[in-house]
Enzyme design. Structure first.
Site, short mmCIF file in Angstrom:
data_model
loop_
_atom_site.label_atom_id
_atom_site.label_comp_id
_atom_site.label_asym_id
_atom_site.label_seq_id
_atom_site.Cartn_x
_atom_site.Cartn_y
_atom_site.Cartn_z
N HIS A 153 8.42 -0.43 4.54
CA HIS A 153 8.75 -1.71 3.93
C HIS A 153 8.51 -1.75 2.42
CE1 HIS A 153 9.64 -5.95 4.11
NE2 HIS A 153 8.53 -6.23 3.46
N TRP A 154 7.58 -1.00 1.92
CA TRP A 154 7.20 -1.09 0.51
C TRP A 154 7.77 0.08 -0.28
CZ3 TRP A 154 5.45 -5.70 -0.51
CH2 TRP A 154 4.81 -6.41 0.49
#
Length: 91
Positions: free
Chosen positions: A70-71
């Site tokens: 996600h990051w």
């Protein structure tokens, strides 16, 4: 928690109570060139969630980072910075 069930439920309730259309119903109005970045292994926002903005925003470009969750800006920092810098230099 930003990504907990309670936060998600509150966000959905807020959108349902609003008089505004859902965010994805307005994406076609984005007129600026748009860079979408996604981690291939994102478990918060799976890759198939990129299809709606990619197909709906008129001038959208999607970059998918391999071996990334996600990051992307943290997990693939140098690749992310390169993609963003290249995108910004062309718009």
């Amino acid at each position: 928690r930003m990504y907990g069930k309670a936060a998600f439920a509150a966000m959905m309730a807020s959108m349902a109570a609003s008089d505004l259309p859902m965010p994805w119903a307005r994406m076609h109005k984005v007129s600026a060139p748009t860079l979408l970045t996604w981690g291939r292994d994102d478990r918060v926002s799976p890759l198939d969630m990129a299809l709606i903005p990619m197909r709906t925003i008129p001038n959208a470009e999607l970059h998918v980072f391999p071996n990334c969750g996600h990051w992307a800006m943290i997990e693939a920092k140098s690749a992310f910075e390169s993609v963003v810098t290249t995108f910004l230099s062309t718009v």
